[in-house]
Design a protein around this motif. Structure first.
Motif, PDB file in Angstrom:
ATOM      1  N   LEU A 132       0.816  -1.218   0.000  1.00 43.91           N
ATOM      2  CA  LEU A 132       0.000   0.000   0.000  1.00 43.91           C
ATOM      3  C   LEU A 132       0.850   1.269   0.000  1.00 43.91           C
ATOM      4  N   GLY A 133       1.958   1.259   0.725  1.00 41.11           N
ATOM      5  CA  GLY A 133       2.757   2.465   0.919  1.00 41.11           C
ATOM      6  C   GLY A 133       3.179   3.128  -0.376  1.00 41.11           C
ATOM      7  N   GLY A 134       2.901   4.425  -0.502  1.00 42.30           N
ATOM      8  CA  GLY A 134       3.279   5.189  -1.676  1.00 42.30           C
ATOM      9  C   GLY A 134       2.396   4.984  -2.889  1.00 42.30           C
ATOM     10  N   SER A 135       1.360   4.186  -2.768  1.00 40.70           N
ATOM     11  CA  SER A 135       0.484   3.890  -3.900  1.00 40.70           C
ATOM     12  C   SER A 135      -0.656   4.898  -3.998  1.00 40.70           C
ATOM     13  N   LEU A 136      -1.433   4.791  -5.065  1.00 39.28           N
ATOM     14  CA  LEU A 136      -2.610   5.632  -5.241  1.00 39.28           C
ATOM     15  C   LEU A 136      -3.622   5.385  -4.122  1.00 39.28           C
ATOM     16  N   ARG A 148      -1.475   6.527   8.326  1.00 41.01           N
ATOM     17  CA  ARG A 148      -0.599   5.377   8.589  1.00 41.01           C
ATOM     18  C   ARG A 148      -1.225   4.059   8.156  1.00 41.01           C
ATOM     19  N   ALA A 149      -2.017   4.100   7.105  1.00 43.07           N
ATOM     20  CA  ALA A 149      -2.717   2.890   6.653  1.00 43.07           C
ATOM     21  C   ALA A 149      -1.763   1.812   6.167  1.00 43.07           C
ATOM     22  N   ALA A 150      -0.590   2.223   5.657  1.00 46.88           N
ATOM     23  CA  ALA A 150       0.363   1.246   5.130  1.00 46.88           C
ATOM     24  C   ALA A 150       0.911   0.315   6.204  1.00 46.88           C
ATOM     25  N   LEU A 151       0.677   0.628   7.478  1.00 45.76           N
ATOM     26  CA  LEU A 151       1.138  -0.220   8.572  1.00 45.76           C
ATOM     27  C   LEU A 151       0.252  -1.456   8.745  1.00 45.76           C
TER      28      LEU A 151
END
Length: 345
Positions: A132-136, A148-151
């Motif tokens: 997820l990190g850095g994505s649209l 902080r959803a990428a966590l």
């Protein structure tokens, strides 16, 4: 024919009466019964065949759920065990006789049910996703105040997820936020897809940008959830962004998003749970799910506590009022020991 199929066929003989009883908010339109969803909301996305070779079969165009009338009884009543579903169906059919012991689903005398192909398709889709990190998808959530959803390992990104218009049948691919739906052991049973605008302007400009796939009943999107070990305090809610907003300001507390009010009502609670916070949404279907889950929790000896947003849901609170105001609101509703442990200072 299995006992379950026989019950479904008996219900289908008077499909309209079943719909009028369990989906009273709907109406007949030609050879279909039309309603909003299995939570009996007003709307048009769920349709039940009332005649022809598919009599009794139903589909929810918004969630991609489908099934026969026995499945409909299970969904509308928020039931999990087949015995309870069969009891409810027999009650409707005025058939008080018990199910033969050798015919019950899950009984040692019969083979276990075959997994629906949708669950395997969901697992295959999740395997095709990217971090997820850095994505649209990460950008979409950041626009909604969720930083902080990428966590969360349950959240992934698919750059070109297949989308089919359920009215025209036309297909296309769009970027999508993908959330894994898991059972208590951590096995993926389904996915939730949020299709996104390729230009980064929120959700995709389609009629139904959110759909679920796979086995959702009793399961959920789990955030910070220990699959091996006790869970004494947790939070559960309906919408994904609403629960992610709570997770943004409540560090460490296990949380689940059941995705719909009906699935929230049917969520399988951990045996070790002592205190359950239920995140409220300001609509009738949400209240319906909260009430049913609260009753189930109390039956299991779990204390249910409702967390209420100031606006429509917790993501609206986070975006419009800010995290500090959200924290103040939650501190007034949490048990003091939970506020001390889980809330950001």
């Amino acid at each position: 024919m299995s006992y379950a199929s026989e019950l479904a066929d008996r219900l289908a003989r008077d499909a309209e009466a079943v719909c009028r009883h369990y989906l009273s908010a709907g109406h007949r339109a030609g050879n279909y019964w039309i309603v909003g969803d299995t939570a009996n909301s007003k709307g048009t996305s769920l349709y039940v065949h009332l005649s022809g070779p598919r009599t009794g079969r139903w589909t929810d165009a918004a969630t991609s759920q489908y099934g026969d009338l026995l499945d409909l009884v299970r969904e509308t009543c928020g039931l999990v065990d087949f015995r309870d579903v069969a009891d409810e169906a027999r009650r409707f059919l005025n058939e008080p006789q018990p199910i033969p012991a050798s015919s019950r689903r899950g009984d040692a005398h019969i083979d276990p049910p075959v997994e629906r192909p949708a669950a395997e398709r969901a697992r295959r889709l999740f395997r095709m996703t990217e971090p997820l990190g850095g994505s649209l998808a990460d950008s979409y959530l950041r626009q909604r105040g969720i930083l902080r959803a990428a966590l969360h390992p349950a959240l992934r990104f698919h750059p070109s997820c297949f989308y089919r218009d359920l009215v025209t049948g036309r297909t296309r691919t769009l970027p999508a936020l993908i959330a894994a739906v898991t059972d208590p052991s951590g096995a993926i049973t389904g996915v939730h897809r949020t299709w996104l605008d390729p230009k980064g302007e929120g959700k995709a400009k389609v009629d139904d940008p959110r759909r679920a796939l796979g086995a959702l009943l009793g399961n959920a999107v789990r955030l910070r959830f220990p699959f091996h070990g006790p869970v004494s305090v947790m939070a559960a809610g309906e919408g994904l962004e609403s629960i992610l907003s709570l997770a943004h300001v409540m560090t460490g507390m296990p949380m689940v998003s059941a995705l719909t009010a009906n699935h929230l009502a049917a969520f399988r609670l951990p045996d070790s749970c002592q205190r359950l916070y239920i995140a409220a949404d300001a609509d009738a279907a949400g209240r319906h799910g909260i009430e049913r889950l609260s009753r189930r929790a109390q039956t299991l000896g779990i204390l249910p506590l409702v967390l209420a947003p100031e606006l429509g849901d917790f993501n609206e609170d986070l975006r419009r009022l800010g995290p500090e105001r959200l924290i103040v609101n939650l501190r007034a509703q949490l048990a003091p020991e939970d506020a001390l442990i889980f809330l950001l200072a």
